[in-house]
Scaffold this active site. Structure first.
Site, PDB file in Angstrom:
ATOM      1  N   ASP A  31       0.572  -1.271  -0.084  1.00  0.00           N
ATOM      2  CA  ASP A  31      -0.440  -0.106   0.012  1.00  0.00           C
ATOM      3  C   ASP A  31       0.838   1.136  -0.124  1.00  0.00           C
ATOM      4  OD1 ASP A  31      -3.528   0.415   1.257  1.00  0.00           O
ATOM      5  OD2 ASP A  31      -1.852   2.196   0.775  1.00  0.00           O
ATOM      6  N   ASN A  87     -13.257  -3.195   3.063  1.00  0.00           N
ATOM      7  CA  ASN A  87     -13.865  -2.488   2.590  1.00  0.00           C
ATOM      8  C   ASN A  87     -15.117  -2.579   1.893  1.00  0.00           C
ATOM      9  OD1 ASN A  87     -12.981  -1.941   4.611  1.00  0.00           O
ATOM     10  ND2 ASN A  87     -11.840  -0.095   3.443  1.00  0.00           N
ATOM     11  N   GLN A  94     -14.536   2.331   2.264  1.00  0.00           N
ATOM     12  CA  GLN A  94     -13.769   2.740   0.447  1.00  0.00           C
ATOM     13  C   GLN A  94     -13.694   3.583  -0.442  1.00  0.00           C
ATOM     14  OE1 GLN A  94     -16.645  -0.631  -2.272  1.00  0.00           O
ATOM     15  NE2 GLN A  94     -14.992  -0.810  -3.555  1.00  0.00           N
ATOM     16  N   HIS A 100     -10.214  -5.295  -3.436  1.00  0.00           N
ATOM     17  CA  HIS A 100      -8.701  -5.031  -2.219  1.00  0.00           C
ATOM     18  C   HIS A 100      -9.192  -5.931  -0.935  1.00  0.00           C
ATOM     19  CE1 HIS A 100     -10.313  -1.211  -1.917  1.00  0.00           C
ATOM     20  NE2 HIS A 100      -9.331  -1.097  -1.002  1.00  0.00           N
ATOM     21  N   HIS A 102      -7.152  -5.622   2.268  1.00  0.00           N
ATOM     22  CA  HIS A 102      -6.468  -4.843   3.125  1.00  0.00           C
ATOM     23  C   HIS A 102      -5.044  -6.300   4.123  1.00  0.00           C
ATOM     24  CE1 HIS A 102      -7.005  -0.538   2.301  1.00  0.00           C
ATOM     25  NE2 HIS A 102      -8.112  -1.769   2.469  1.00  0.00           N
TER      26      HIS A 102
END
Ligand code: AMP
Ligand code: ZN
Length: 133
Positions: A31, A87, A94, A100, A102
């Site tokens: 990230d 999310n 989101q 995706h 995390h």
């Protein structure tokens, strides 16, 4: 591939990223705005806006991959725990509308905020919710 979807471009390799894992279905990257050291994202190569649009087969594979990479991050970085967070929708936090997951390594005493204040399960809510299933 969705036009103007940054995660489609990253997942397909059209935009460079710090890739920690890649296979035919997924790319996992670091990230760019990490919540903690080692914060990574699992991106499917096929566009799906959120969990509900993700085909079941890929959803299953994503969780298996999350388990594998979360363990590698936790062990390799000597983290004390790891959050797996996903999310769906703006209200849920989101910001990039390509599914995706995390992976957020956690360290004792860190200040990462993945928390909520516990409320109360009322009888009214319980009745309403249980009637849905
Ligand atoms: P979410 O709020 O669940 O949609 O998470 C989006 C995440 O994507 C955030 O943690 C961002 O820091 C991260 N992010 C956004 N753009 C990029 C990028 N180009 N490369 C890596 N991570 C990104
Ligand atoms: Zn996309």
């Amino acid at each position: 591939m969705e036009d103007n979807c940054i995660f489609c471009k990253i997942a397909k390799g059209d935009i460079p990223s710090s890739t920690i894992y890649e296979d035919e279905n997924f790319r996992a990257i670091l990230d760019l705005g990490p919540a903690s050291k080692g914060h990574a994202l699992i991106l499917p190569k096929k566009h799906a806006e959120n969990l509900f649009e993700l085909p079941d087969e890929l959803a299953g594979k994503a969780m298996v991959l999350a388990k594998k990479l979360a363990k590698q991050l936790q062990d390799g970085l000597h983290a004390d725990g790891v959050n797996v967070v996903q999310n769906n929708g703006q209200a849920a936090g989101q910001t990039v509308f390509h599914f995706h997951m995390h992976l957020i390594p956690r360290y004792n005493g860190d200040t990462v905020n993945v928390a909520w204040t516990p409320g109360t399960l009322t009888e009214e809510d319980k009745k309403e919710i249980l009637a849905l299933f």
